[in-house]
Design a protein around this motif. Sequence first.
Motif, short mmCIF file in Angstrom:
data_model
loop_
_atom_site.label_atom_id
_atom_site.label_comp_id
_atom_site.label_asym_id
_atom_site.label_seq_id
_atom_site.Cartn_x
_atom_site.Cartn_y
_atom_site.Cartn_z
N PHE A 196 0.85 -1.18 0.00
CA PHE A 196 0.00 0.00 0.00
C PHE A 196 0.90 1.24 0.00
O PHE A 196 1.93 1.26 0.67
N GLN A 197 0.49 2.27 -0.74
CA GLN A 197 1.27 3.50 -0.78
C GLN A 197 1.46 4.04 0.64
O GLN A 197 0.49 4.27 1.36
N ILE A 208 -2.30 2.82 -5.02
CA ILE A 208 -2.55 4.24 -4.76
C ILE A 208 -4.05 4.43 -4.53
O ILE A 208 -4.87 4.01 -5.34
N TRP A 209 -4.41 5.13 -3.44
CA TRP A 209 -5.81 5.24 -3.04
C TRP A 209 -6.46 6.56 -3.43
O TRP A 209 -7.62 6.80 -3.09
N VAL A 246 -11.07 -2.20 -1.53
CA VAL A 246 -9.86 -2.81 -0.96
C VAL A 246 -9.75 -4.26 -1.40
O VAL A 246 -8.66 -4.73 -1.78
N ALA A 247 -10.86 -5.00 -1.36
CA ALA A 247 -10.83 -6.41 -1.77
C ALA A 247 -10.39 -6.53 -3.23
O ALA A 247 -9.56 -7.40 -3.57
N GLN A 248 -10.92 -5.69 -4.10
CA GLN A 248 -10.54 -5.75 -5.52
C GLN A 248 -9.08 -5.34 -5.71
O GLN A 248 -8.36 -5.95 -6.51
N ALA A 249 -8.64 -4.31 -5.01
CA ALA A 249 -7.25 -3.88 -5.13
C ALA A 249 -6.29 -4.98 -4.71
O ALA A 249 -5.30 -5.26 -5.39
N VAL A 250 -6.60 -5.62 -3.59
CA VAL A 250 -5.74 -6.70 -3.09
C VAL A 250 -5.76 -7.88 -4.05
O VAL A 250 -4.71 -8.44 -4.41
N ALA A 251 -6.95 -8.29 -4.49
CA ALA A 251 -7.08 -9.46 -5.36
C ALA A 251 -6.43 -9.22 -6.72
O ALA A 251 -5.70 -10.08 -7.23
#
Length: 796
Positions: free
Chosen positions: A569-570, A692-693, A721-726
């Motif tokens: 994570f940034q 990057i959020w 968050v789930a999509q970013a992680v996956a």
Amino acid sequence: MYSSLVKGEELKGEEIRVSGIVQGVGFRPTVWTLAHESGLVGQVWNDSEGVLIHIWGSVEDLDNFAARLESEVPPLAQIDCIQRTPLELNKAIPSDFQIIISQSGLVNTRVASDAATCPECLEEVFDPSNRRYRYPFTNCTHCGPRMSIIKSIPYDRANTSMSAFQMCPQCQNEYDDPADRRFHAQPNACHKCGPKIWLEDRQGNRVYEKSDVIDTAADLIRQGKIVAIKGIGGIHLACDATNHSTVQNLRQRKHRYQKPFALMAKNMTMVKTYANVNEVEEQQLNSRSAPIVILKTVNNVQIDDALLAESLFIEELSVALAPGQNSLGFMLPYTPLHHLLMQNMVHPIVLTSANQSDEPQVTRNGEAHQRLDQIADYYLMHDRDIVNRLDDSVVRLMDDESRFLRLARGYAPMTLALPDDFPDSENILAMGGELKNTFCLLKKGKVNLSQYIGDLENAATFQDYKHNLLLYQQLFDFKTEVIAVDMHPNYLSTQLGQQMAAEDDIKLFSIQHHHAHIASCMLEHGLAYKTQAVLGIALDGLGYGMDKNIWGGEFLLANYHECQRLAYFQPTQMLGGAQAMHEPWRNTLAYLLKAFDWGELTKKYSHLEIIRFLKTKPIKNLQIMAEKGLNSPNASSAGRLFDAVAAALGVCCEHAAYEGQAAIELEALASLHFDSQAEHAYGFNYQEQQIIWQPMWTALLDDLSQNIEPAIIAARFHHCVAQAVAQTAVSLCAQKNIQTVVLSGGVFQNALLLERTSLLLREQQLTVLSPLSAPMNDAGLSIGQAAIALALSHQE
């Protein structure tokens, strides 16, 4: 006459070694019974390795006996291994089968956990014709105290706190009879010879309003009093969970202003009045470990025939039990004392640890009045010493599996066997982390994890930690040869480990925090010593990184020997350092300062409550701190991201009363609309190995401007968050040819995040592993520390 002798068959002798949880659980009487039923002769005894059997009979009878030994184990026993070897031909053959005295030696056996009251004992407790009628310490080899009373191995009465109580003739006869279920039940006792219970007021005066002090205590609880109750692993504070003023009073006295209280219900009918319970959760509540189970609350209390039949007077629970949450932690009675207390209760009771907030639970009679003087109104006490403090275990059903939030009574000490291909190891002491501490001992291919200790930054908890380190080393006859510590130089567990290593000239390994999270999960799932590297995703509050920065949103290429940071994570600054862990608004401000120009942002969103709130803070000073890096360390922490979003939505904006409060309440909010928002996840960017959020924050602020319901915004954030992680994980797995993803770290205790991320990864045909046998928060760290230290010691 024994069958092999009758048949005239040649007798063969075998030594059978049984290891596992086989002491104090009725294993030897089971062996005795099976041997007699099989027509075999020999002896069985406890020793430091477990149970040893010398037995003679025909080959067929011995094989049948060994098979039954595995299939007909007592309820509390767990067999790790059965080894059969021939006995010398010249060894004398006995004429019958006997249980003989225990033998000592180097300890390498498992210790049994405390177990909830079995049905047979419970029936005796409520049978007016039974000599143990209403005896609150009734137990047998199938239930009762184990770990909480043991001082050393082998598990014999002399090595427990029951050594102070000499059995009466009747109890002694039960104890000596192999056919009795109380044969060698070390805590065996009754009204005549066992521990005694009494009730006293704040001044220490005995209270005898009725002949039965447990009934008196129940009356006091119904009257709105707070009663300290000494249990099996510690003292609890109890009050009526429907009495709002009393619950609030308890919060004020304990200085526990927001953290949820655990509840005890009389039975499942009472639980289901207030919470939704599925089959797995009901099994957990009724299990011999009897943990606290986190359950979703029902929207409206329903009165059905079962409630009417039990004459339960239904009232709403106090709203102060679990502020900001849509779940409750319930447990069922797990000792005779609890069953007797709850017998005539018509409401659940609060049953929370007896302490000031963040201190260790009180266990000793002598300190009860001193530490609880301003909290408890009355004290229901007994005279059996608690040797080992054991908090109540806490589990939650997530991703269709029951998972530990806290591992203690009923499960500790928890033992994991190393996978078969692991090399032999020196004795490794892994010190654990700073928060939610546990430690573990690795010896002869087994990891023994301690019970939950707590947060070591509390002085009393740190002293308890040091006490338990010594106790476990004594209990397991453990001589430390290697020490593993967290890489963070300021952790008290790290500093103590360094001191111990220097004083005794012991090898010391510093283990990266998130690598330990991943290795712990790998070990419990049995991944081989030389396994192909996995993609480990560790999301938590913070951990000391290999670059000496604060990490917490990590994608690691990992095996037991090493790890490599692939993505993260940034990093965003923690304004005010540790203060950012307690004041979520600081994280919101840090993210907004990083993503936007503050002047333009405040003009565009000046109408938003969060912007108006932030303007009341010393923004210029905080900006200077951020620009100059003054007490504002960069952190890639997933925990701080959740805090930031929670505060933006008005959840725990000013202050979080306990670790994780903002994230927990944000999850509860998101659950209201989670299923309907999968197609509306906020966006994110990925560049230079960083998630990057900024796109998420833009969309979130726009939704706030449009008066979108906070629960919908919270749901969209969780999906983001789930999509970013996956998506990041899938890309990295393709690049590195990885098939297995390990999810761990305290942020994954968020059921929405764990379940959605796991689903997205499985849809891409990836194998997903997450902790089951140990907590995924920092209470599981020490297992990973031990596994990595073992691997590193073999690289030297």
